[in-house]
Scaffold this active site. Structure first.
Site, PDB file in Angstrom:
ATOM      1  N   HIS A 142     -34.611  49.069 -12.132  1.00 27.52           N
ATOM      2  CA  HIS A 142     -33.946  48.071 -11.293  1.00 27.52           C
ATOM      3  C   HIS A 142     -33.827  46.735 -12.022  1.00 27.52           C
ATOM      4  CE1 HIS A 142     -32.791  45.847  -7.706  1.00 27.52           C
ATOM      5  NE2 HIS A 142     -33.830  45.035  -7.838  1.00 27.52           N
TER       6      HIS A 142
ATOM      7  N   ASP B 153     -42.203  40.278  -6.224  1.00 24.40           N
ATOM      8  CA  ASP B 153     -40.753  40.215  -6.029  1.00 24.40           C
ATOM      9  C   ASP B 153     -40.321  38.763  -5.921  1.00 24.40           C
ATOM     10  OD1 ASP B 153     -38.109  40.679  -5.378  1.00 24.40           O
ATOM     11  OD2 ASP B 153     -38.572  42.344  -4.034  1.00 24.40           O
TER      12      ASP B 153
HETATM   13  C1  HEM Z   1     -35.281  46.918  -1.182  1.00 25.98           C
HETATM   14  C2  HEM Z   1     -34.536  46.499  -2.156  1.00 25.98           C
HETATM   15  C3  HEM Z   1     -35.038  45.799  -3.406  1.00 25.98           C
HETATM   16  C4  HEM Z   1     -36.279  45.776  -3.950  1.00 25.98           C
HETATM   17  C5  HEM Z   1     -37.525  46.458  -3.439  1.00 25.98           C
HETATM   18  C6  HEM Z   1     -36.210  44.954  -5.139  1.00 25.98           C
HETATM   19  C7  HEM Z   1     -37.288  44.674  -5.956  1.00 25.98           C
HETATM   20  C8  HEM Z   1     -37.214  43.936  -7.112  1.00 25.98           C
HETATM   21  C9  HEM Z   1     -38.327  43.703  -7.992  1.00 25.98           C
HETATM   22  C10 HEM Z   1     -39.725  44.204  -7.765  1.00 25.98           C
HETATM   23  C11 HEM Z   1     -37.876  42.958  -9.023  1.00 25.98           C
HETATM   24  C12 HEM Z   1     -38.667  42.497 -10.236  1.00 25.98           C
HETATM   25  C13 HEM Z   1     -39.396  41.225 -10.063  1.00 25.98           C
HETATM   26  C14 HEM Z   1     -38.523  40.013  -9.972  1.00 25.98           C
HETATM   27  O1  HEM Z   1     -37.885  39.602 -10.943  1.00 25.98           O
HETATM   28  O2  HEM Z   1     -38.455  39.468  -8.898  1.00 25.98           O
HETATM   29  C15 HEM Z   1     -36.484  42.698  -8.789  1.00 25.98           C
HETATM   30  C16 HEM Z   1     -35.685  41.969  -9.597  1.00 25.98           C
HETATM   31  C17 HEM Z   1     -34.375  41.690  -9.324  1.00 25.98           C
HETATM   32  N1  HEM Z   1     -33.642  42.193  -8.289  1.00 25.98           N
HETATM   33 FE1  HEM Z   1     -34.276  43.376  -6.832  1.00 25.98          FE
HETATM   34  N2  HEM Z   1     -34.946  44.496  -5.279  1.00 25.98           N
HETATM   35  C18 HEM Z   1     -34.190  45.000  -4.262  1.00 25.98           C
HETATM   36  C19 HEM Z   1     -32.856  44.782  -4.035  1.00 25.98           C
HETATM   37  C20 HEM Z   1     -32.052  44.021  -4.829  1.00 25.98           C
HETATM   38  C21 HEM Z   1     -30.670  43.762  -4.578  1.00 25.98           C
HETATM   39  C22 HEM Z   1     -29.876  44.283  -3.384  1.00 25.98           C
HETATM   40  C23 HEM Z   1     -30.248  42.949  -5.571  1.00 25.98           C
HETATM   41  C24 HEM Z   1     -28.894  42.345  -5.813  1.00 25.98           C
HETATM   42  C25 HEM Z   1     -27.791  42.698  -5.261  1.00 25.98           C
HETATM   43  C26 HEM Z   1     -31.378  42.696  -6.435  1.00 25.98           C
HETATM   44  C27 HEM Z   1     -31.337  41.886  -7.550  1.00 25.98           C
HETATM   45  C28 HEM Z   1     -32.391  41.647  -8.386  1.00 25.98           C
HETATM   46  C29 HEM Z   1     -32.331  40.749  -9.522  1.00 25.98           C
HETATM   47  C30 HEM Z   1     -31.131  39.945  -9.954  1.00 25.98           C
HETATM   48  C31 HEM Z   1     -33.563  40.794 -10.121  1.00 25.98           C
HETATM   49  C32 HEM Z   1     -34.009  40.045 -11.362  1.00 25.98           C
HETATM   50  C33 HEM Z   1     -33.772  40.864 -12.571  1.00 25.98           C
HETATM   51  C34 HEM Z   1     -34.151  40.112 -13.815  1.00 25.98           C
HETATM   52  O3  HEM Z   1     -33.303  39.370 -14.300  1.00 25.98           O
HETATM   53  O4  HEM Z   1     -35.286  40.241 -14.253  1.00 25.98           O
HETATM   54  N3  HEM Z   1     -32.446  43.374  -5.959  1.00 25.98           N
HETATM   55  N4  HEM Z   1     -36.109  43.321  -7.608  1.00 25.98           N
END
Ligand code: HEM
Ligand SMILES: [Cu+2]
Lengths: 173, 406
Positions: free
Chosen positions: B316, B225
């Site tokens: 996601h 993450d």
């Molecule tokens: C418990 C809640 C969440 C979990 C477990 C989670 C987990 C992840 C994971 C595993 C990734 C893919 C790896 C990475 O690019 O870092 C990711 C990407 C991302 N997450 Fe989350 N996330 C959560 C909440 C959120 C929230 C609340 C937001 C925004 C409001 C968010 C925005 C993003 C963004 C912008 C990416 C990158 C996407 C990309 O351009 O590849 N996430 N998240």
């Protein structure tokens, strides 16, 4: 009494040093003790916190002779009284502060720390509140005739209760 | 000496002075003078002695490589807080924080021994919305930075007041939990004249030395993450740090802190294929489903034999994807594991910390998209939400907040 007279006596022969806000003075010569980490207990409200406070610091003596921090003066912003050198001792199981007889010892080639519950420079009869972050001035006088000007930042500190007892019986200091 | 009323009015002794004591009481031998203590600061290990620079254009603790332990401490202002008392407190808070990050005890530190190992300690200051409220009495309502608007309520929010809002933020992080605890205790003392603690949200990533530094941390779902994050100066200048046009706020950034609980028992019922498709990345390597290694660029156009996205439409990563666009922000998520609720379900989740120049332009649309639909919402619930302005940094002799209050 002795402390106060001595403090006044040395002022005349003193090299007063300019310093930066929040920092300690830098000695002009090697006989002037080095004062660092100066701060002061904030008194945000005299009515609640009392009209006195203390200043703390680290004092280093780089000479071969013992030196005593005997007291000081301020620019009068917060009190017009002279500043006393105090120590804290235990008397009958109670922590009390009193004049440090002859001043606070800064041993030859040694360092003494003034801190809450220990040695401090006492401010009496505060005329206004000292809020947190205030910059408080003092000129500190030493037994070898040197002086250091300092600026202390006022901060919050948890305090216990201590009693003031003058040195010697029946004498006010 | 009769002229000294402080003393003379009480006669020979003066009782009940709120003075002295504290650390000396109990430790002093009868009749001993207190003082003449020599402090030693001995760094013993590489991890313990590591120092993150405090001063600079930006505060530390944002671009800093994530430390193992982080806590977001929010305080509520007392009624005596105004722009003047706040400035005074930030002035001493800055110099005390700077000392701690060097492994020096604070000047008013009651436990100097606990300061000896900074372990990459950072202490970062932020201000909440109330500072700029017209009725705050601070007189700063015209200074609110652009885009620092209050977020709307989202349909999936189950926000608890305990984990929301806050007037003053002190974000403390280090590679050692004792260092973090001590810094929080001391900073709480330093600000205590104007602010009382509201919450402490404590989180962690991996301990230092456990995995290579370059490894992206993993969250409690097992996924890496923090991959798609800005890294270069240019990216930080264009998306994270407020620019010169931001006036007093130049060099600062806007933080959204969301406390998101994670339903691990439900998540655990999924097979690994489902878990991977929920995000769009492999569990083992962290690679996008269209790639081989973690930093491969995800191919959102790739389709499988049935014509569906290899990175699923519901994933996601696809829903949150911002590419290089304006919305891009910095994610610095800490996990939390606070044990179990009385019914036996785990009290676990993520402290989702997002940093951006402009909350309304960057964070809001991404969060809105995810609130509208995100498969992750099946296993996650936002239970806290706070917004803080992370103040610009300062140089030695200055203080954090000086451009607003100085
Ligand atoms: C418990 C809640 C969440 C979990 C477990 C989670 C987990 C992840 C994971 C595993 C990734 C893919 C790896 C990475 O690019 O870092 C990711 C990407 C991302 N997450 Fe989350 N996330 C959560 C909440 C959120 C929230 C609340 C937001 C925004 C409001 C968010 C925005 C993003 C963004 C912008 C990416 C990158 C996407 C990309 O351009 O590849 N996430 N998240
Ligand atoms: Cu005293």
């Amino acid at each position: 009494m002795f402390t106060r007279v001595a403090a006044i006596a040395v002022v005349a022969s003193t090299a007063i040093l300019a310093s930066l806000t929040g920092c300690a003075g830098t000695p002009v010569d090697s006989t002037t003790p080095v004062v660092t980490d100066v701060w002061l207990r904030a008194i945000p409200d005299i009515e609640v916190d009392g009209d006195m406070t203390g200043m703390f610091m680290t004092v280093e003596n780089t000479t071969d002779e013992d030196v005593y921090l005997i007291g000081g003066t301020t620019d009068g912003t917060y009190t017009s009284d002279a500043l006393d050198a105090h120590e804290v001792v235990e008397v009958d199981g109670e922590m009390v502060m009193q004049d440090a007889e002859g001043g606070i010892l800064i041993p030859a080639h040694g360092t003494t720390q003034l801190m809450p519950g220990g040695y401090h420079i006492m401010f009496w009869n505060l005329t206004q509140n000292i809020p947190v972050g205030a910059d408080v001035h003092a000129t500190l006088n030493f037994s070898n005739g040197t002086s250091v000007e300092v600026h202390a930042a006022a901060m919050t500190v948890e305090m216990g209760q201590e009693t003031y007892v003058p040195n010697g019986s029946g004498m006010t200091p | 000496m009769g002229e000294r009323d402080s003393r003379s009015d009480a006669g020979i002794t003066r009782r009940d002075l709120f003075w002295g004591a504290g650390i000396a009481v109990g430790s002093a031998a009868i009749g001993d003078r207190v003082g003449q203590v020599v402090r030693t600061t001995e760094f013993e290990t590489v991890v313990g002695s590591a120092i993150e620079p405090f001063y600079g254009e930006h505060q530390a603790g944002v671009r800093t490589g994530m430390q193992a332990h982080g806590v977001f401490v929010a305080y509520s202002f007392s009624t005596n807080c105004n722009s003047e008392t706040l400035a005074g407190v930030l002035r001493v808070a800055t110099s005390e924080a700077e000392r701690l990050t060097r492994g020096e005890p604070g000047l008013s530190d009651t436990d100097p021994e606990l300061a000896a190992n900074p372990a990459r300690l950072t202490i970062t200051f932020g201000l909440g919305h109330t500072v700029f409220a017209v009725d705050s009495g601070m007189g700063l309502s015209s200074q609110r930075p652009i885009g620092f608007d209050e977020l709307p309520a989202f349909s999936f929010d189950r926000l608890e007041p305990t984990w929301s809002e806050g007037d003053l933020l002190v974000h403390v992080a280090a590679d050692d939990p004792l260092t973090v605890s001590h810094a929080v205790r001391h900073m709480t003392r330093v600000v205590s004249s104007i602010a009382k603690p509201h919450y402490a949200q404590r989180g962690f990533v991996r301990a230092q030395g456990v995995a290579p530094l370059a490894d992206v941390p993993r969250n409690l779902f097992g996924h890496v993450d923090g991959v798609a994050n800005p890294t270069t100066d240019a990216e930080f200048d264009s998306h994270i740090w407020a620019g010169a046009d931001a006036g007093w706020f130049a060099g600062g950034t806007q933080l959204v802190l969301r406390r998101i609980s994670m339903k691990l028992p439900e998540w655990d019922t999924l097979g690994s294929k489902d878990k991977e498709e929920a995000i769009g990345r492999r569990l083992s390597t962290g690679a996008p489903l269209t790639g081989k290694s973690v930093h491969d660029r995800p191919d959102f156009d790739a389709v499988n034999s049935r014509g569906l996205g290899v990175i699923p439409e519901f994933s996601h990563m696809r829903r949150a994807h911002t590419g290089e666009g304006r919305q891009r922000f910095l994610r610095r998520p800490f996990s939390f594991d606070d044990g179990f609720f009385p019914d036996g379900t785990p009290n676990v989740g993520m402290l989702f910390a997002a940093y951006q120049q402009n909350t309304t332009e960057q964070f809001l649309p991404v969060q809105q998209t995810l609130a509208d639909f995100d498969i992750l919402n099946l296993w996650t619930t936002p239970i806290g939400s706070s917004q803080f302005l992370i103040l610009p940094g300062c140089d030695a002799g200055g203080f954090v907040g000086e451009t607003l209050l100085g």
